[in-house]
Scaffold this active site. Structure first.
Site, PDB file in Angstrom:
ATOM      1  N   GLU A   1      -1.772  10.901  17.010  1.00  0.00           N
ATOM      2  CA  GLU A   1      -2.271  12.278  16.893  1.00  0.00           C
ATOM      3  C   GLU A   1      -3.337  12.391  15.796  1.00  0.00           C
ATOM      4  O   GLU A   1      -4.279  13.189  15.913  1.00  0.00           O
ATOM      5  CB  GLU A   1      -1.101  13.235  16.597  1.00  0.00           C
ATOM      6  CG  GLU A   1      -0.101  13.381  17.740  1.00  0.00           C
ATOM      7  CD  GLU A   1       0.831  12.173  17.934  1.00  0.00           C
ATOM      8  OE1 GLU A   1       0.834  11.249  17.091  1.00  0.00           O
ATOM      9  OE2 GLU A   1       1.549  12.147  18.945  1.00  0.00           O
TER      10      GLU A   1
ATOM     11  N   PHE B   1       0.880  -1.176   0.000  1.00  0.00           N
ATOM     12  CA  PHE B   1       0.000   0.000   0.000  1.00  0.00           C
ATOM     13  C   PHE B   1       0.912   1.219   0.000  1.00  0.00           C
ATOM     14  O   PHE B   1       1.684   1.415   0.953  1.00  0.00           O
ATOM     15  CB  PHE B   1      -0.826  -0.078   1.286  1.00  0.00           C
ATOM     16  CG  PHE B   1      -1.813   1.029   1.539  1.00  0.00           C
ATOM     17  CD1 PHE B   1      -3.005   1.092   0.832  1.00  0.00           C
ATOM     18  CD2 PHE B   1      -1.586   1.977   2.537  1.00  0.00           C
ATOM     19  CE1 PHE B   1      -3.953   2.077   1.112  1.00  0.00           C
ATOM     20  CE2 PHE B   1      -2.519   2.969   2.820  1.00  0.00           C
ATOM     21  CZ  PHE B   1      -3.706   3.013   2.102  1.00  0.00           C
ATOM     22  N   ALA B   2       0.854   2.023  -1.062  1.00  0.00           N
ATOM     23  CA  ALA B   2       1.806   3.134  -1.184  1.00  0.00           C
ATOM     24  C   ALA B   2       1.068   4.470  -1.113  1.00  0.00           C
ATOM     25  O   ALA B   2       0.565   4.972  -2.125  1.00  0.00           O
ATOM     26  CB  ALA B   2       2.598   3.008  -2.480  1.00  0.00           C
TER      27      ALA B   2
ATOM     28  N   GLY C   1      17.008  -6.724  34.540  1.00  0.00           N
ATOM     29  CA  GLY C   1      18.067  -6.763  33.531  1.00  0.00           C
ATOM     30  C   GLY C   1      17.727  -7.656  32.350  1.00  0.00           C
ATOM     31  O   GLY C   1      18.054  -7.340  31.189  1.00  0.00           O
TER      32      GLY C   1
ATOM     33  N   GLU D   1      -0.147   3.767   9.745  1.00  0.00           N
ATOM     34  CA  GLU D   1      -1.599   3.748   9.457  1.00  0.00           C
ATOM     35  C   GLU D   1      -2.350   4.804  10.277  1.00  0.00           C
ATOM     36  O   GLU D   1      -3.458   4.573  10.757  1.00  0.00           O
ATOM     37  CB  GLU D   1      -2.183   2.347   9.652  1.00  0.00           C
ATOM     38  CG  GLU D   1      -1.689   1.408   8.556  1.00  0.00           C
ATOM     39  CD  GLU D   1      -2.295   0.041   8.590  1.00  0.00           C
ATOM     40  OE1 GLU D   1      -3.516  -0.045   8.791  1.00  0.00           O
ATOM     41  OE2 GLU D   1      -1.548  -0.930   8.402  1.00  0.00           O
TER      42      GLU D   1
HETATM   43  N1  COS Z   1     -14.168   7.230   4.680  1.00  0.00           N
HETATM   44  C1  COS Z   1     -14.662   7.858   3.572  1.00  0.00           C
HETATM   45  N2  COS Z   1     -14.465   9.157   3.315  1.00  0.00           N
HETATM   46  C2  COS Z   1     -13.723   9.859   4.186  1.00  0.00           C
HETATM   47  C3  COS Z   1     -13.167   9.285   5.347  1.00  0.00           C
HETATM   48  C4  COS Z   1     -13.431   7.918   5.584  1.00  0.00           C
HETATM   49  N3  COS Z   1     -12.947   7.291   6.647  1.00  0.00           N
HETATM   50  N4  COS Z   1     -12.466  10.211   6.019  1.00  0.00           N
HETATM   51  C5  COS Z   1     -12.569  11.352   5.318  1.00  0.00           C
HETATM   52  N5  COS Z   1     -13.341  11.133   4.211  1.00  0.00           N
HETATM   53  C6  COS Z   1     -13.721  12.122   3.199  1.00  0.00           C
HETATM   54  C7  COS Z   1     -14.416  13.319   3.844  1.00  0.00           C
HETATM   55  O1  COS Z   1     -15.793  13.068   3.977  1.00  0.00           O
HETATM   56  C8  COS Z   1     -14.135  14.411   2.844  1.00  0.00           C
HETATM   57  O2  COS Z   1     -15.027  14.256   1.753  1.00  0.00           O
HETATM   58  P1  COS Z   1     -15.540  15.526   0.869  1.00  0.00           P
HETATM   59  O3  COS Z   1     -14.320  16.014   0.107  1.00  0.00           O
HETATM   60  O4  COS Z   1     -16.568  14.927  -0.023  1.00  0.00           O
HETATM   61  O5  COS Z   1     -16.051  16.524   1.852  1.00  0.00           O
HETATM   62  C9  COS Z   1     -12.729  14.065   2.349  1.00  0.00           C
HETATM   63  O6  COS Z   1     -12.557  12.666   2.579  1.00  0.00           O
HETATM   64  C10 COS Z   1     -11.646  14.851   3.063  1.00  0.00           C
HETATM   65  O7  COS Z   1     -11.802  14.634   4.471  1.00  0.00           O
HETATM   66  P2  COS Z   1     -11.091  15.552   5.572  1.00  0.00           P
HETATM   67  O8  COS Z   1     -11.391  16.981   5.262  1.00  0.00           O
HETATM   68  O9  COS Z   1     -11.431  15.013   6.900  1.00  0.00           O
HETATM   69  O10 COS Z   1      -9.547  15.278   5.226  1.00  0.00           O
HETATM   70  P3  COS Z   1      -8.224  15.882   5.830  1.00  0.00           P
HETATM   71  O11 COS Z   1      -7.338  16.258   4.707  1.00  0.00           O
HETATM   72  O12 COS Z   1      -8.549  16.883   6.889  1.00  0.00           O
HETATM   73  O13 COS Z   1      -7.524  14.581   6.475  1.00  0.00           O
HETATM   74  C11 COS Z   1      -6.930  12.967   8.151  1.00  0.00           C
HETATM   75  C12 COS Z   1      -7.986  13.945   7.561  1.00  0.00           C
HETATM   76  C13 COS Z   1      -5.804  13.689   8.859  1.00  0.00           C
HETATM   77  C14 COS Z   1      -7.740  12.172   9.153  1.00  0.00           C
HETATM   78  C15 COS Z   1      -6.381  12.034   7.047  1.00  0.00           C
HETATM   79  O14 COS Z   1      -5.557  12.731   6.170  1.00  0.00           O
HETATM   80  C16 COS Z   1      -5.614  10.868   7.623  1.00  0.00           C
HETATM   81  O15 COS Z   1      -6.190   9.840   8.011  1.00  0.00           O
HETATM   82  N6  COS Z   1      -4.272  10.959   7.681  1.00  0.00           N
HETATM   83  C17 COS Z   1      -3.405   9.872   8.120  1.00  0.00           C
HETATM   84  C18 COS Z   1      -3.048   9.033   6.976  1.00  0.00           C
HETATM   85  C19 COS Z   1      -2.359   7.787   7.352  1.00  0.00           C
HETATM   86  O16 COS Z   1      -2.927   6.934   8.010  1.00  0.00           O
HETATM   87  N7  COS Z   1      -1.111   7.670   6.889  1.00  0.00           N
HETATM   88  C20 COS Z   1      -0.360   6.500   7.078  1.00  0.00           C
HETATM   89  C21 COS Z   1      -0.297   5.779   5.776  1.00  0.00           C
HETATM   90  S1  COS Z   1      -0.376   4.066   5.848  1.00  0.00           S
HETATM   91  S2  COS Z   1       1.212   3.508   6.773  1.00  0.00           S
END
Ligand code: COS
Length: 409
Positions: free
Chosen positions: A393, A138-139, A366, A389
């Site tokens: 935070e 998953f990239a 230890g 994932e």
């Molecule tokens: N399922 C479906 N849709 C989702 C969703 C979910 N779980 N979470 C958000 N969305 C949708 C929102 O509804 C929104 O839709 P619209 O554009 O239609 O309004 C869109 O996606 C954007 O959502 P949001 O504004 O909440 O996005 P942000 O950019 O604020 O990001 C976080 C939110 C920080 C929660 C997200 O970027 C995240 O999960 N980041 C971490 C990523 C991660 O896990 N990285 C590790 C990679 S794998 S090792």
């Protein structure tokens, strides 16, 4: 730091949680059969890449990877089943965090295909994921887009310079990089998320399946980390993918990534639980035998209090994890409620597991810091789970945002 051949253990986690109403017979069967299977494997874990390949081969041959894909494409159950994933990961992580990792990546790495791929793409990939013939990855993350996914820069551009964004039936050229990619350098294919509309934010991202060996993809930059875990940076340079390799709709990749993470975040929580349960089992075994001041360590009230705290921390994480998986499988609540439940589970189970493992290490004295002892390796194994994932935070943000929205309604 070398792990050597995985050792069998006579330690067993408690199975009382299997009687909870979250689970049904199919789940209890997995929990009954898997511990003996994994305990009987003798995988040399000295080299993490070779070990992961070996685990994938064994789990594929004996049917465990079938839980990583839906039934119509070689899966064990009709749909991806969060509770099955949770129990599998919890059990594997109890015995071998590397086995858990190898299993989880087959599911996470192919999750975007299961959820968003065309029937042809599903047929091309998923049965091979289930058999272990293909290793998945998953990239999503980039050097400057880890938590802030929408800030990703990897571009999926048009073949024609006069056209900014390619149509779905044409080819795309990927340019840029991904990093912290689990299974990087050993995966047979990557589910890659890229910007198809550079100005579209989260609405400008699409997903593609890209085979290893595609010209323009370099996945050779391995990243060494503190616990065994195959990881690499991927570089894309004019890497051509056809429109047929797109997963889901054009510019709908952000949601696909989030939906995939919603399933697998609860399973990361489960992996943390498995490691925490192992740490508790090790602590109990040690405390019961270690003699000190004329009695065993377990006879001290201080030890009993600490073991009690550890058990309660584990149960708190477990209940949130099973609830999140059950909500997803049975469609409880709305999408947001299910996302929040997964975020609570991941945050609580991974943070609590870190505390439990630290307490177990302290109880070992230890021996706890001796390279090669089980609690020492668990101490290193657990750390990354609080980051990948979605770091703790990020889970706090998801939960906090939803709490604010709830009060506005
Ligand atoms: N399922 C479906 N849709 C989702 C969703 C979910 N779980 N979470 C958000 N969305 C949708 C929102 O509804 C929104 O839709 P619209 O554009 O239609 O309004 C869109 O996606 C954007 O959502 P949001 O504004 O909440 O996005 P942000 O950019 O604020 O990001 C976080 C939110 C920080 C929660 C997200 O970027 C995240 O999960 N980041 C971490 C990523 C991660 O896990 N990285 C590790 C990679 S794998 S090792």
């Amino acid at each position: 730091m070398s792990a050597g051949v995985m050792q069998a253990t006579s330690l067993r986690p408690s199975t009382a949680h299997l009687a909870l109403p979250f689970f049904d017979e199919a789940h209890r069967r997995i929990a009954a059969e898997l511990p003996d299977w994994v305990n009987a494997q003798r995988v040399d874990e000295t080299d993490d890449r070779a070990a992961c390949r070996d685990w994938v081969r064994r789990m594929g041959a004996d049917g465990w990877l079938r839980y990583c894909v839906p039934g119509a494409f070689g899966g064990a159950l009709p749909e991806l089943d969060s509770r099955a994933l949770v129990l599998l990961r919890e059990t594997l992580a109890f015995h071998s965090p590397l086995a858990d990792f190898a299993f989880a990546m087959q599911g996470l790495g192919s999750g975007a295909i299961s959820l968003g791929g065309s029937t042809a793409t599903k047929q091309d990939y998923l049965p091979h994921v289930a058999s272990g013939a293909k290793i998945a990855a998953f990239a999503l993350s980039e050097p400057e887009a880890g938590s802030d996914v929408a800030a990703m820069k990897l571009l999926a551009g048009s073949a024609r310079p006069d056209c900014a964004v390619q149509e779905k039936d044409g080819s795309y050229f990927l340019d840029g990089s991904k990093t912290w990619i689990s299974n990087g350098g050993m995966a047979d294919f990557y589910c890659v998320f890229a910007k198809t509309d550079p100005h579209g934010g989260s609405r400008g991202i699409s997903a593609f399946v890209v085979d290893r060996g595609t010209p323009g993809l370099d996945d050779s930059a391995h990243i060494p980390v503190m616990a065994p875990h195959p990881l690499a940076t991927l570089k894309f340079e004019r890497c051509r993918v056809s429109g047929d390799q797109m997963l889901g709709e054009l510019n709908a990749g952000f949601k696909l990534a989030m939906q995939t993470l919603d399933i697998f975040r609860a399973s990361v929580a489960a992996a943390a639980l498995g490691m925490a349960r192992r740490a508790l089992a090790e602590a109990i075994a040690h405390a019961s035998h270690r003699k000190m001041f004329g009695q065993t360590l377990a006879d001290f009230q201080l030890t009993q209090a600490r073991l009690g705290e550890m058990a309660a921390l584990i149960d708190a994480g477990a209940l949130l994890t099973y609830r999140a998986a059950w909500m997803r499988d049975t469609g409880q609540g709305d999408l947001r409620a299910r996302s929040v439940a997964a975020a609570m589970a991941k945050m609580t189970a991974t943070e609590n597991a870190q505390r439990v493992i630290d307490m177990a290490l302290q109880m070992h004295g230890g021996l706890g810091v001796m390279v090669g002892s089980k609690v020492e390796s668990l101490y290193r194994d657990i750390r990354a789970l609080r980051i990948y994932e979605g770091a703790t935070e990020v889970q706090q943000l998801i939960i906090g945002k939803a709490a604010l929205q709830e009060t506005k309604q």
